[in-house]
Design an enzyme around this catalytic site. Sequence first.
Site, PDB file in Angstrom:
ATOM      1  N   ARG A   1       0.360  78.113   4.113  1.00  0.00           N
ATOM      2  CA  ARG A   1       1.573  77.314   4.303  1.00  0.00           C
ATOM      3  C   ARG A   1       2.708  78.223   4.750  1.00  0.00           C
ATOM      4  O   ARG A   1       2.885  79.314   4.191  1.00  0.00           O
ATOM      5  CB  ARG A   1       1.925  76.653   2.972  1.00  0.00           C
TER       6      ARG A   1
ATOM      7  N   LYS B   1      -6.233  68.611   8.277  1.00  0.00           N
ATOM      8  CA  LYS B   1      -5.873  69.547   7.210  1.00  0.00           C
ATOM      9  C   LYS B   1      -6.470  70.883   7.601  1.00  0.00           C
ATOM     10  O   LYS B   1      -7.683  71.078   7.539  1.00  0.00           O
ATOM     11  CB  LYS B   1      -6.408  69.093   5.850  1.00  0.00           C
TER      12      LYS B   1
ATOM     13  N   ARG C   1       4.125  79.554   0.723  1.00  0.00           N
ATOM     14  CA  ARG C   1       4.301  78.399  -0.168  1.00  0.00           C
ATOM     15  C   ARG C   1       4.878  78.791  -1.513  1.00  0.00           C
ATOM     16  O   ARG C   1       5.460  77.970  -2.201  1.00  0.00           O
ATOM     17  CB  ARG C   1       3.004  77.615  -0.349  1.00  0.00           C
TER      18      ARG C   1
ATOM     19  N   ARG D   1       3.916  67.068  -6.039  1.00  0.00           N
ATOM     20  CA  ARG D   1       2.589  66.708  -5.594  1.00  0.00           C
ATOM     21  C   ARG D   1       2.480  65.204  -5.798  1.00  0.00           C
ATOM     22  O   ARG D   1       2.035  64.729  -6.825  1.00  0.00           O
ATOM     23  CB  ARG D   1       1.530  67.452  -6.408  1.00  0.00           C
TER      24      ARG D   1
ATOM     25  N   GLU E   1      -3.454  63.363   9.637  1.00  0.00           N
ATOM     26  CA  GLU E   1      -3.369  64.655  10.320  1.00  0.00           C
ATOM     27  C   GLU E   1      -4.525  65.561   9.913  1.00  0.00           C
ATOM     28  O   GLU E   1      -5.056  65.427   8.817  1.00  0.00           O
ATOM     29  CB  GLU E   1      -2.058  65.369   9.905  1.00  0.00           C
TER      30      GLU E   1
ATOM     31  N   GLU F   1       1.481  75.006   8.756  1.00  0.00           N
ATOM     32  CA  GLU F   1       0.335  75.779   8.281  1.00  0.00           C
ATOM     33  C   GLU F   1       0.020  76.788   9.376  1.00  0.00           C
ATOM     34  O   GLU F   1       0.130  76.456  10.564  1.00  0.00           O
ATOM     35  CB  GLU F   1      -0.845  74.806   8.074  1.00  0.00           C
TER      36      GLU F   1
ATOM     37  N   PHE G   1       4.017  70.476  10.905  1.00  0.00           N
ATOM     38  CA  PHE G   1       3.803  69.062  10.592  1.00  0.00           C
ATOM     39  C   PHE G   1       5.042  68.397   9.993  1.00  0.00           C
ATOM     40  O   PHE G   1       5.017  67.223   9.667  1.00  0.00           O
ATOM     41  CB  PHE G   1       2.589  68.858   9.681  1.00  0.00           C
TER      42      PHE G   1
HETATM   43  N1  ATP Z   1      -1.363  68.473   8.039  1.00  0.00           N
HETATM   44  C1  ATP Z   1      -1.040  69.045   6.878  1.00  0.00           C
HETATM   45  N2  ATP Z   1      -0.055  68.537   6.121  1.00  0.00           N
HETATM   46  C2  ATP Z   1       0.283  69.081   4.939  1.00  0.00           C
HETATM   47  N3  ATP Z   1      -0.323  70.161   4.429  1.00  0.00           N
HETATM   48  C3  ATP Z   1      -1.318  70.714   5.130  1.00  0.00           C
HETATM   49  C4  ATP Z   1      -1.718  70.188   6.381  1.00  0.00           C
HETATM   50  N4  ATP Z   1      -2.719  70.962   6.846  1.00  0.00           N
HETATM   51  C5  ATP Z   1      -2.945  71.906   5.944  1.00  0.00           C
HETATM   52  N5  ATP Z   1      -2.114  71.782   4.891  1.00  0.00           N
HETATM   53  C6  ATP Z   1      -2.124  72.660   3.700  1.00  0.00           C
HETATM   54  O1  ATP Z   1      -2.676  71.911   2.626  1.00  0.00           O
HETATM   55  C7  ATP Z   1      -1.892  72.082   1.492  1.00  0.00           C
HETATM   56  C8  ATP Z   1      -1.839  70.774   0.761  1.00  0.00           C
HETATM   57  O2  ATP Z   1      -2.806  70.735  -0.204  1.00  0.00           O
HETATM   58  P1  ATP Z   1      -2.365  71.105  -1.676  1.00  0.00           P
HETATM   59  O3  ATP Z   1      -0.997  70.654  -1.893  1.00  0.00           O
HETATM   60  O4  ATP Z   1      -3.383  70.638  -2.626  1.00  0.00           O
HETATM   61  O5  ATP Z   1      -2.318  72.662  -1.645  1.00  0.00           O
HETATM   62  P2  ATP Z   1      -3.572  73.552  -1.810  1.00  0.00           P
HETATM   63  O6  ATP Z   1      -4.005  73.483  -3.224  1.00  0.00           O
HETATM   64  O7  ATP Z   1      -3.246  74.853  -1.206  1.00  0.00           O
HETATM   65  O8  ATP Z   1      -4.632  72.855  -0.930  1.00  0.00           O
HETATM   66  P3  ATP Z   1      -6.140  73.109  -1.088  1.00  0.00           P
HETATM   67  O9  ATP Z   1      -6.360  73.881  -2.358  1.00  0.00           O
HETATM   68  O10 ATP Z   1      -6.658  71.716  -1.151  1.00  0.00           O
HETATM   69  O11 ATP Z   1      -6.483  73.855   0.133  1.00  0.00           O
HETATM   70  C9  ATP Z   1      -0.530  72.413   1.976  1.00  0.00           C
HETATM   71  O12 ATP Z   1       0.133  73.229   1.051  1.00  0.00           O
HETATM   72  C10 ATP Z   1      -0.768  73.118   3.278  1.00  0.00           C
HETATM   73  O13 ATP Z   1      -0.834  74.515   3.032  1.00  0.00           O
END
Ligand code: ATP
Length: 529
Positions: free
Chosen positions: A237, A232, A252, A393, A230, A281, A317
């Site tokens: 969130r 990103k 989140r 995670r 998918e 998101e 998603f």
């Molecule tokens: N298709 C998707 N599926 C899941 N999460 C997604 C998607 N698109 C975007 N996201 C975002 O990416 C985050 C997942 O990455 P991670 O769990 O590392 O959080 P993060 O640290 O906020 O991400 P990053 O710092 O890499 O932007 C999710 O919390 C969500 O907010």
Amino acid sequence: MPGAHAGRSAIVGTGCHHGPVLLAEVVEVSARVAATRSRTAKAAAIADLLRRADATEVEPVTAWLSGDTGQGRLGVGWRTLAARTGPVAEQPSLTVEAVVAALTELATTSGAGSAARRDAVLTALLAAATAEETRFLGSLLTGELRQGALEGVVLDAVALAADVPAATVRRAFMLSGRLPGTAAAALTGGAAALETVRLEVGRPVRPMLAAPGSSLDAALTDLGDDVTVEFKLDGARIQVHRDGDVVRVWTRTLREITEGVPELVALARSLPCRSAVLDGETLALDDDGRPRAFQDTMSRFGSESGDEGVLLSPFFFDLLHLDGRDLLDEPLDVRLDALAGLLAGEAHAALRMPGMRRPDPEQAAQVLDDALSGGHEGVVVKALDAPYAAGRRGKAWQKVKPVHTLDLVVLGAEWGYGRRTGSLSNIHLGARDPDGGEPVMVGKTFKGMTDELLAWQTRTFPDLAREDPAWGVLLRPELVVEIAVDGAQRSTRYPGGVALRFARVLRYRPDKTPAEADTLDAVRALLAP
Ligand SMILES: Nc1ncnc2c1ncn2[C@@H]1O[C@H](COP(=O)(O)OP(=O)(O)OP(=O)(O)O)[C@@H](O)[C@H]1O
């Protein structure tokens, strides 16, 4: 002090009955936790205390040990506390119960004319506290203990003390979002009480998170063919709950933002269902459907009401609940079918996160390409057979992004020079200690800051200062900033033995707490082999 209790030693050791838990005992355990790096030793120390606590004490004790007052933010700043230099008590006498009473009063006394009453409560509390207790209360009240990394350790301790599997405690916590309540349920009702905790529409669960994947190929090799790839999207969130006509939205960190996002509420209300829990998101798009600057999206999430002209688009998603059926434990494949069904109408097709189920390697590469050329961050590769692992995670979701980024804790900032004289400029960056200690400094940067951001730092940082030396400010570990780096190198200057290479600021992350910052291990993983 009401509830203050002296002479406790008289009943200690009778073996059959114990008196109220004293604040001093909590402070001592907190010190023992800080003094050891061993996670097992930390959990054992906390478990010992929890076994002594009664049902009403468990909640505050677990809240405090994880750095939370249990009453939200109480609006007591370090300046207020620093101004108090009254005598301290020689002997510990404050009970947990008495401290709870004082904190409750601070939390509920607000508004005009409350200053004197709050002052009196604080003065009485601190007058009864020993020097160590005063330090602990100070850190608790100003939020300095609020590192959250301790949450995991406290959960382990609850499992030990209640003699239930750690996974059972964790699941109840992730589904309820409440640590003290989970601890109380475990210690009073054991595994049976924890197992009654279910997803409830209207109560947010901790979102499932993604592990970093080193490349698309690596993620596909790791997870096999049975995956979805998918986009990103780089937004915020959201978790959207709908129960009849009532729609509520959380971030989140499980902060409710329903009032601030009427367009998301209206969309959720238009879906063809009675009840649903959606995960997704949201971000602001420009007229071509490309993402607008991240600041525009975040302007809708700040404490000030954001720019109403910026509309948020949601992309869902995952679906955790639909019309009375919990989907949390179903494999992602089933959840995605349910989501596709819910968003099948033409009016709702745009609400689905773009992606492809079971792509061949070329199709997967095409999804990544489309995401990047659309101005997005990368892709998330997800195992279709995995349940929704709330709050974890895990490897089942892997994010693939071409640029290395780290979310780090801002530890301080130096006054700039030249064009930046008078601005708080060079920021000190800390990586999270996975064992719950203070963040470890791994570098500094003054690159990538706009004039606007410099002005914001200069305005905001003094309020978060815990010290103001001549060179700048040392901050309480509260702010998370996202940094792009080329890599990391070994260092003898920094305490973790590792330093960032070419760090530059991408943006602040008000949607993240220091407990969610990247760890020292994540920084070490960037070391050139
Ligand atoms: N298709 C998707 N599926 C899941 N999460 C997604 C998607 N698109 C975007 N996201 C975002 O990416 C985050 C997942 O990455 P991670 O769990 O590392 O959080 P993060 O640290 O906020 O991400 P990053 O710092 O890499 O932007 C999710 O919390 C969500 O907010």
